[in-house]
Scaffold this motif. Structure first.
Motif, PDB file in Angstrom:
ATOM      1  N   CYS A  11       2.769   5.647  -5.281  1.00  0.00           N
ATOM      2  CA  CYS A  11       3.229   6.917  -5.849  1.00  0.00           C
ATOM      3  C   CYS A  11       3.171   7.973  -4.742  1.00  0.00           C
ATOM      4  O   CYS A  11       2.096   8.264  -4.215  1.00  0.00           O
ATOM      5  CB  CYS A  11       2.364   7.331  -7.028  1.00  0.00           C
ATOM      6  SG  CYS A  11       2.795   8.955  -7.687  1.00  0.00           S
ATOM      7  N   ARG A  13       3.535  11.171  -4.936  1.00  0.00           N
ATOM      8  CA  ARG A  13       2.842  12.403  -5.337  1.00  0.00           C
ATOM      9  C   ARG A  13       1.323  12.217  -5.298  1.00  0.00           C
ATOM     10  O   ARG A  13       0.600  13.078  -4.809  1.00  0.00           O
ATOM     11  CB  ARG A  13       3.284  12.836  -6.733  1.00  0.00           C
ATOM     12  CG  ARG A  13       2.782  14.231  -7.088  1.00  0.00           C
ATOM     13  CD  ARG A  13       3.082  14.594  -8.515  1.00  0.00           C
ATOM     14  NE  ARG A  13       4.475  14.969  -8.681  1.00  0.00           N
ATOM     15  CZ  ARG A  13       5.019  15.217  -9.858  1.00  0.00           C
ATOM     16  NH1 ARG A  13       4.301  15.099 -10.955  1.00  0.00           N
ATOM     17  NH2 ARG A  13       6.276  15.575  -9.954  1.00  0.00           N
ATOM     18  N   CYS A  14       0.847  11.066  -5.777  1.00  0.00           N
ATOM     19  CA  CYS A  14      -0.593  10.772  -5.734  1.00  0.00           C
ATOM     20  C   CYS A  14      -1.022  10.312  -4.346  1.00  0.00           C
ATOM     21  O   CYS A  14      -2.209  10.302  -4.035  1.00  0.00           O
ATOM     22  CB  CYS A  14      -0.948   9.683  -6.741  1.00  0.00           C
ATOM     23  SG  CYS A  14      -0.650  10.119  -8.452  1.00  0.00           S
ATOM     24  N   CYS A  71       4.555   6.726 -13.013  1.00  0.00           N
ATOM     25  CA  CYS A  71       3.138   6.712 -12.635  1.00  0.00           C
ATOM     26  C   CYS A  71       2.284   7.056 -13.849  1.00  0.00           C
ATOM     27  O   CYS A  71       2.572   8.019 -14.564  1.00  0.00           O
ATOM     28  CB  CYS A  71       2.902   7.709 -11.498  1.00  0.00           C
ATOM     29  SG  CYS A  71       1.187   7.793 -10.970  1.00  0.00           S
ATOM     30  N   LYS A  73      -0.798   8.073 -13.755  1.00  0.00           N
ATOM     31  CA  LYS A  73      -1.685   9.212 -13.476  1.00  0.00           C
ATOM     32  C   LYS A  73      -0.966  10.552 -13.586  1.00  0.00           C
ATOM     33  O   LYS A  73      -1.380  11.439 -14.317  1.00  0.00           O
ATOM     34  CB  LYS A  73      -2.295   9.082 -12.079  1.00  0.00           C
ATOM     35  CG  LYS A  73      -3.562   8.273 -12.036  1.00  0.00           C
ATOM     36  CD  LYS A  73      -4.210   8.400 -10.679  1.00  0.00           C
ATOM     37  CE  LYS A  73      -5.495   7.603 -10.617  1.00  0.00           C
ATOM     38  NZ  LYS A  73      -6.087   7.660  -9.283  1.00  0.00           N
ATOM     39  N   CYS A  74       0.145  10.697 -12.823  1.00  0.00           N
ATOM     40  CA  CYS A  74       0.797  12.010 -12.749  1.00  0.00           C
ATOM     41  C   CYS A  74       2.141  12.071 -13.462  1.00  0.00           C
ATOM     42  O   CYS A  74       2.691  13.151 -13.646  1.00  0.00           O
ATOM     43  CB  CYS A  74       0.974  12.434 -11.292  1.00  0.00           C
ATOM     44  SG  CYS A  74       2.089  11.364 -10.370  1.00  0.00           S
ATOM     45  N   TYR A  76       5.006  10.833 -12.352  1.00  0.00           N
ATOM     46  CA  TYR A  76       6.123  10.848 -11.407  1.00  0.00           C
ATOM     47  C   TYR A  76       6.986   9.611 -11.610  1.00  0.00           C
ATOM     48  O   TYR A  76       6.468   8.511 -11.753  1.00  0.00           O
ATOM     49  CB  TYR A  76       5.570  10.887  -9.977  1.00  0.00           C
ATOM     50  CG  TYR A  76       6.607  11.023  -8.905  1.00  0.00           C
ATOM     51  CD1 TYR A  76       7.149  12.252  -8.589  1.00  0.00           C
ATOM     52  CD2 TYR A  76       7.037   9.913  -8.186  1.00  0.00           C
ATOM     53  CE1 TYR A  76       8.097  12.385  -7.593  1.00  0.00           C
ATOM     54  CE2 TYR A  76       7.982  10.024  -7.190  1.00  0.00           C
ATOM     55  CZ  TYR A  76       8.518  11.268  -6.894  1.00  0.00           C
ATOM     56  OH  TYR A  76       9.459  11.390  -5.916  1.00  0.00           O
TER      57      TYR A  76
END
Length: 91
Positions: A11, A13-14, A71, A73-74, A76
């Protein structure tokens, strides 16, 4: 082709490998008032209303399949193209 519903992928972004949920990409509905659609409709008007010649026989029988990886987590989303295949199954 069988493809898992959850994969570990990078990812941006992460900035790490996280678990992603996989779905098959489907095209959205076309906007009638967008400039390209208005241009296309204008070209269809009148006599001889096809912008390009109609294809007589189909050379390709499969579509290119695109996956959307989200994703966990975020949230994305990134697209991954698998290539040409007749059938894709998420397992």
């Amino acid at each position: 082709m069988r493809f898992p519903k959850k994969v570990m992928a990078y990812c941006p972004r992460c900035n790490a490998h996280t678990e992603h949920t996989v779905s098959i990409y489907h095209q959205g509905k076309r906007r009638e008032l967008s400039e390209g659609q208005r241009r296309y409709n204008r070209k269809l008007k009148g006599y001889g209303s096809s912008p390009k010649p109609k294809q007589k026989r189909f050379a390709k029988i499969n579509k290119k399949v695109a996956l959307v990886l989200t994703c966990s987590k975020c949230g994305y989303k990134l697209h991954k193209t698998l290539g040409r295949m007749k059938k894709v199954e998420l397992v």
